[in-house]
Write an enzyme that holds these catalytic residues in place. Structure first.
Site, PDB file in Angstrom:
ATOM      1  CD  GLU A  40       8.188  56.256  -4.170  1.00 13.72           C
ATOM      2  OE1 GLU A  40       7.937  56.477  -2.963  1.00 13.72           O
ATOM      3  OE2 GLU A  40       7.591  55.388  -4.827  1.00 13.72           O
ATOM      4  CG  ASP A  51       4.159  57.096   5.108  1.00 22.33           C
ATOM      5  OD1 ASP A  51       4.366  56.322   4.161  1.00 22.33           O
ATOM      6  OD2 ASP A  51       4.152  58.329   4.989  1.00 22.33           O
TER       7      ASP A  51
END
Length: 255
Positions: A40, A51
């Site tokens: 990724e 996040d």
């Protein structure tokens, strides 16, 4: 090359924030060399709501270096990582370029997977169509609180693999047992691999996650080491440790 498949061998997908360091593409080579099945690449965004602190810090650092989606894709296009590459970013960056252009740009750079965590399944059709037209797999996320009917829809629409998050927290949260239950619910709904993510920081976490899924995504635990100065070779060695732990747990541990 893009689609991950169930083979009985646990899948290992590490994450790196694009542009985090001038030599950031060297991490791609080291990850591939040390057992990654795909990688990724985070495309930095100024407001990464999913996040946690580590990935936010990495995104901020990359943006301070002046990286852009275009500069990251140009660097990726110049290399051959040797494994499938998957972009992970937020919908704001996608619509800024328009979905069709964005997906074509990914494919032209050699990226054939896309994860956009702030696009829910019931709003994903336009992006899914743009991705499919460009030959890009749009992977959707499922959470521990997702109702059973919605899980089936996510499993049906997702391409490449299904991304199961272990907890309702952000990246870097502690690994939660709820993730194992989620993966076990998802696996009968799809022929695609179901990968567990969020909070997989140790070999024990990875092995536990793999026992109810087809593999793991490791992000914040690796990015913390990079932010602390870990070199590509050092991170390759770390990933190799996860690879050994997953493989040593045996090929028949998924029910």
């Amino acid at each position: 090359m893009t689609t991950l498949v169930r083979t009985g061998r646990p899948l290992l997908v590490p994450y790196v924030t694009g542009g985090i360091r001038p030599d950031w593409t060297d991490y791609l080579h080291e990850y591939a060399r040390n057992g990654a099945d795909a990688i990724e690449i985070g495309l930095p965004f100024s407001d990464p709501i999913l996040d946690g602190p580590t990935i936010q810090e990495a995104s901020d650092a990359a943006l301070r270096r002046g990286v852009t989606v275009r500069s990251i894709l140009d660097e990726v296009a110049a290399i051959d990582a040797g494994v499938p590459l998957i972009a992970m970013t937020y919908y704001n960056l996608v619509v800024h370029r328009d979905a069709s252009t964005f997906c074509r740009d990914l494919a032209a750079a050699g990226i054939h997977g896309l994860i956009v965590p702030d696009v829910p399944v019931d709003e994903s059709a336009p992006l899914a169509a743009a991705a499919a037209s460009a030959g890009v797999d749009l992977t959707l996320l499922a959470a521990p609180t997702t109702p059973a009917g919605r899980l089936a829809e996510i499993a049906a629409v997702s391409r490449g693999f299904v991304y199961a998050v272990s907890t309702m927290g952000t990246t870097g949260s502690a690994f939660a047992a709820s993730g194992g239950r989620l993966a076990a619910e998802l696996r009968p709904l799809t022929d695609l691999p179901v990968l567990l993510a969020f909070g997989i920081a140790s070999h024990a976490d990875a092995v536990t996650a793999r026992r109810s899924s087809d593999g793991v995504v490791i992000g914040a635990a690796l990015m913390r080491r990079i932010l602390d100065g870990g070199t590509p070779a050092e991170l390759g060695a770390v990933l190799a440790g996860f690879r050994r732990a997953l493989d040593d747990d045996g090929p028949d541990c998924v029910p």
